[in-house]
Design an enzyme around this catalytic site. Structure first.
Site, PDB file in Angstrom:
ATOM      1  N   THR A   5       0.810  -1.228   0.000  1.00  0.00           N
ATOM      2  CA  THR A   5       0.000   0.000   0.000  1.00  0.00           C
ATOM      3  C   THR A   5       0.835   1.265   0.000  1.00  0.00           C
ATOM      4  O   THR A   5       0.334   2.340  -0.340  1.00  0.00           O
ATOM      5  CB  THR A   5      -0.927   0.033   1.226  1.00  0.00           C
ATOM      6  OG1 THR A   5      -0.133   0.095   2.425  1.00  0.00           O
ATOM      7  CG2 THR A   5      -1.835  -1.194   1.262  1.00  0.00           C
ATOM      8  N   ARG A  13       3.907   6.664   3.295  1.00  0.00           N
ATOM      9  CA  ARG A  13       3.050   7.775   3.700  1.00  0.00           C
ATOM     10  C   ARG A  13       2.310   7.417   4.993  1.00  0.00           C
ATOM     11  O   ARG A  13       1.984   6.242   5.209  1.00  0.00           O
ATOM     12  CB  ARG A  13       2.027   8.097   2.600  1.00  0.00           C
ATOM     13  CG  ARG A  13       2.644   8.333   1.244  1.00  0.00           C
ATOM     14  CD  ARG A  13       1.607   8.768   0.212  1.00  0.00           C
ATOM     15  NE  ARG A  13       0.452   7.883   0.131  1.00  0.00           N
ATOM     16  CZ  ARG A  13       0.409   6.740  -0.547  1.00  0.00           C
ATOM     17  NH1 ARG A  13       1.492   6.316  -1.189  1.00  0.00           N
ATOM     18  NH2 ARG A  13      -0.679   6.016  -0.593  1.00  0.00           N
ATOM     19  N   CYS A  41      -0.530   6.692   7.731  1.00  0.00           N
ATOM     20  CA  CYS A  41      -1.888   6.150   7.689  1.00  0.00           C
ATOM     21  C   CYS A  41      -2.889   7.216   8.104  1.00  0.00           C
ATOM     22  O   CYS A  41      -2.675   7.964   9.060  1.00  0.00           O
ATOM     23  CB  CYS A  41      -1.973   4.944   8.621  1.00  0.00           C
ATOM     24  SG  CYS A  41      -3.620   4.222   8.770  1.00  0.00           S
ATOM     25  N   CYS A  99      -4.849   5.415  11.748  1.00  0.00           N
ATOM     26  CA  CYS A  99      -4.201   5.417  13.058  1.00  0.00           C
ATOM     27  C   CYS A  99      -3.425   6.705  13.312  1.00  0.00           C
ATOM     28  O   CYS A  99      -3.071   7.004  14.447  1.00  0.00           O
ATOM     29  CB  CYS A  99      -3.286   4.204  13.219  1.00  0.00           C
ATOM     30  SG  CYS A  99      -1.849   4.182  12.117  1.00  0.00           S
ATOM     31  N   TRP A 150      16.317  20.977  48.613  1.00  0.00           N
ATOM     32  CA  TRP A 150      14.985  20.402  48.386  1.00  0.00           C
ATOM     33  C   TRP A 150      14.249  21.184  47.299  1.00  0.00           C
ATOM     34  O   TRP A 150      13.699  20.595  46.363  1.00  0.00           O
ATOM     35  CB  TRP A 150      14.155  20.409  49.668  1.00  0.00           C
ATOM     36  CG  TRP A 150      12.813  19.735  49.491  1.00  0.00           C
ATOM     37  CD1 TRP A 150      12.512  18.439  49.742  1.00  0.00           C
ATOM     38  CD2 TRP A 150      11.607  20.338  48.970  1.00  0.00           C
ATOM     39  NE1 TRP A 150      11.199  18.173  49.417  1.00  0.00           N
ATOM     40  CE2 TRP A 150      10.616  19.315  48.940  1.00  0.00           C
ATOM     41  CE3 TRP A 150      11.265  21.607  48.527  1.00  0.00           C
ATOM     42  CZ2 TRP A 150       9.310  19.555  48.495  1.00  0.00           C
ATOM     43  CZ3 TRP A 150       9.972  21.836  48.073  1.00  0.00           C
ATOM     44  CH2 TRP A 150       9.012  20.822  48.065  1.00  0.00           C
ATOM     45  N   TYR A 192      13.096  19.823  43.634  1.00  0.00           N
ATOM     46  CA  TYR A 192      11.667  19.800  43.322  1.00  0.00           C
ATOM     47  C   TYR A 192      11.390  20.573  42.034  1.00  0.00           C
ATOM     48  O   TYR A 192      10.584  20.147  41.192  1.00  0.00           O
ATOM     49  CB  TYR A 192      10.868  20.390  44.480  1.00  0.00           C
ATOM     50  CG  TYR A 192       9.377  20.418  44.242  1.00  0.00           C
ATOM     51  CD1 TYR A 192       8.613  19.259  44.365  1.00  0.00           C
ATOM     52  CD2 TYR A 192       8.721  21.594  43.888  1.00  0.00           C
ATOM     53  CE1 TYR A 192       7.245  19.269  44.140  1.00  0.00           C
ATOM     54  CE2 TYR A 192       7.355  21.621  43.663  1.00  0.00           C
ATOM     55  CZ  TYR A 192       6.622  20.458  43.791  1.00  0.00           C
ATOM     56  OH  TYR A 192       5.269  20.466  43.563  1.00  0.00           O
ATOM     57  N   ASP A 225      13.096  15.066  52.372  1.00  0.00           N
ATOM     58  CA  ASP A 225      11.666  15.309  52.232  1.00  0.00           C
ATOM     59  C   ASP A 225      10.927  14.598  53.365  1.00  0.00           C
ATOM     60  O   ASP A 225      10.978  13.370  53.483  1.00  0.00           O
ATOM     61  CB  ASP A 225      11.187  14.780  50.872  1.00  0.00           C
ATOM     62  CG  ASP A 225       9.745  15.144  50.582  1.00  0.00           C
ATOM     63  OD1 ASP A 225       8.860  14.592  51.274  1.00  0.00           O
ATOM     64  OD2 ASP A 225       9.507  15.960  49.680  1.00  0.00           O
TER      65      ASP A 225
END
Length: 496
Positions: free
Chosen positions: A30, A63, A65, A68, A434, A438, A454
């Site tokens: 295809t 190419r 689809c 999908c 800390w 973070y 922590d």
């Protein structure tokens, strides 16, 4: 990267979503290439060729689809920890090229490979060699495929004029865009638009809407709960299954606006995905918005890999690492959250936005303000920040962050160097280890952060592992690397 033909065909036959975005199949009968989750009739094995990226498939004249839609596939994820330095550089190069998709400067359609090589600290020749070895195509072939797939998505999902789609996809010339699209996909952009469900031009007040794929499972409830607890009133609203918020100018794009994300479950015709809508003012910067939302919601994560590494921790599958859409907002909120509860930090953030933010028009009465800009905070007297109930030392830290934002934002864009960002942040007043870790975890999307000392992490680890000290916690956490950020989230959630 060489793919095993037999194993790849079994993945394709099983429609295994774990390989979505990591494997593509080209069907020689295809001339079409698909995602492994495509629901079309499975082709014969001898008619299949397998590729690691869409760029490889398109380089072989396949190419995409129309069913999908490979442009919706999740990305491969961040290469934070790989053993081979050349592979790391090649993947970092791909990330840099991804950031050039919607570049709105005066550069040509093809950004300088010399600039990319200089950014990575290697020669142009070495860059091309390692890139081709890892991705199977040249850097410019990779970039061209990414731009064309973004254009295909905008042509299919939105009603933006074709000329605006070309610009938003990174093409500076409509003639070049039309020629590249027709040459690669054997259909003109205008014809694809005519084949779409609705070819009516986009009204000036109509939201731009695109669909973003991800690998299941995705713990949507955990993500919405995390964002809801921290949502700043008037800036954000979380209402299952949607998150709505404003965007200040300079956050994801030069112009400001608003966006909404909606978590859509799997249907008979399409897998689970996120429906993103954003303001028409952001349409010229669609590539930046899409990339920013993907990072914010961690849509390119590989949950099977992460969940396997964290199997001994409490929590369900598919937990994602919440990022951000505004790096400055994230660092300010990290400072406001020092040594206070999540609820208290949210209250302070609301006062901060009410005082220094700007009014914005959105489709929702609950979202009326933007978060303040770094320029506004850098120019504000520190007393005006402190009088909101923010400890003066933290008010000074926030202002120092705003003044240092030009340098800090460069580190945020250099997403493969968390150590450089952490070092820079720790040099600012009021920013300790800390807070710096973070910020790297949330604003940089670093998957291996483990904020030191922590308290909540220690409280969670004590009944689970009998751990009571920081040293013990850090030693034990090494087994979760490079996914310690996700481990931290699981530990926090176990205390909820």
């Amino acid at each position: 990267m060489t793919l095993d033909h037999d194993a790849s065909y079994q993945v394709f036959k099983a429609r295994d979503a774990r390989f979505d975005g990591r494997l593509f199949v080209g069907v020689t009968s295809t001339g079409i290439y698909c995602r492994p989750v495509c629901r079309v009739k499975t082709p014969r094995k001898e008619n299949c060729r397998f590729f690691s990226t869409p760029a490889q498939a398109e380089a072989e004249a396949f190419r995409p689809c129309m069913k999908c839609r490979p442009e919706m596939a999740p990305g491969p994820g961040l290469a934070w920890t790989v053993m081979d330095a050349s592979r790391t550089l090649a993947r970092q190069a791909a990330q840099w090229l991804d950031s050039r998709l919607g570049a709105d400067d005066d550069e040509s359609d093809a950004p300088s490979m010399a600039a990319l090589a200089s950014h990575l600290g290697v020669s142009d020749r070495h860059l091309r060699r390692i890139f081709a070895a890892e991705h199977g195509v040249t850097p410019l072939q990779y970039l061209q495929t990414r731009r064309l797939l973004l254009a295909k998505q905008l042509l299919t999902d939105t009603r933006l004029p074709v000329s605006q789609v070309a610009l938003a996809s990174g093409f500076r010339s409509l003639r070049r865009f039309n020629a590249a699209f027709a040459d690669s996909y054997r259909i003109s952009p205008s014809r694809l638009r005519q084949d779409a469900d609705d070819a009516t031009p986009l009204p000036a007040d109509q939201a731009v809407c695109v669909n973003l794929g991800h690998r299941p499972p995705y713990d949507t409830a955990a993500m919405l709960r995390f964002l809801s607890l921290r949502a700043i009133p008037d800036v954000e609203q979380v209402e299952d299954p949607c998150v709505r918020r404003s965007l200040r100018a300079g956050a994801l794009a030069p112009s400001g606006g608003w966006l909404q994300v909606e978590f859509v479950p799997e249907t008979e015709t399409r897998g689970p995905h996120v429906r993103l809508q954003f303001a028409p003012s952001l349409a010229p910067h669609s590539a930046r918005v899409v990339a920013g939302v993907r990072r914010w919601l961690d849509l390119d994560a590989s949950p099977d890999t992460i969940d396997h590494a964290l199997a001994g921790l409490p929590g369900g599958p598919g937990l994602r690492l919440p990022g951000c859409v505004d790096g400055f907002e994230m660092v300010v909120r990290a400072v406001l959250g020092q040594q206070v509860t999540v609820a208290a930090a949210r209250t302070l953030a609301r006062r901060f936005a009410d005082r220094f933010g700007e009014a914005v028009a959105t489709p929702w009465p609950e979202v009326t303000r933007t978060f303040p800009s770094p320029e506004t905070i850098a120019a504000a007297p520190v007393e005006h920040i402190a009088e909101l109930g923010i400890i003066r030392a933290r008010a000074g830290a926030i202002q120092a962050l705003a003044q240092a934002w030009p340098e800090a934002s460069r580190h945020l864009h250099d997403k493969h160097e968390p150590a450089a960002l952490i070092e820079m942040l720790e040099q600012l007043p009021g920013i300790g280890p800390w807070t710096a870790h973070y910020i790297a975890m949330r604003a940089l999307g670093w998957p291996d952060a483990f904020p030191p000392n922590d308290v909540a992490v220690l409280n969670a680890m004590k009944p689970l592992f009998g751990i009571t000290t920081r040293r013990e916690a850090e030693t034990h956490a090494e087994r979760w690397s490079p996914w310690r950020s996700y481990a931290v989230l699981r530990l926090w959630n176990s205390l909820a």
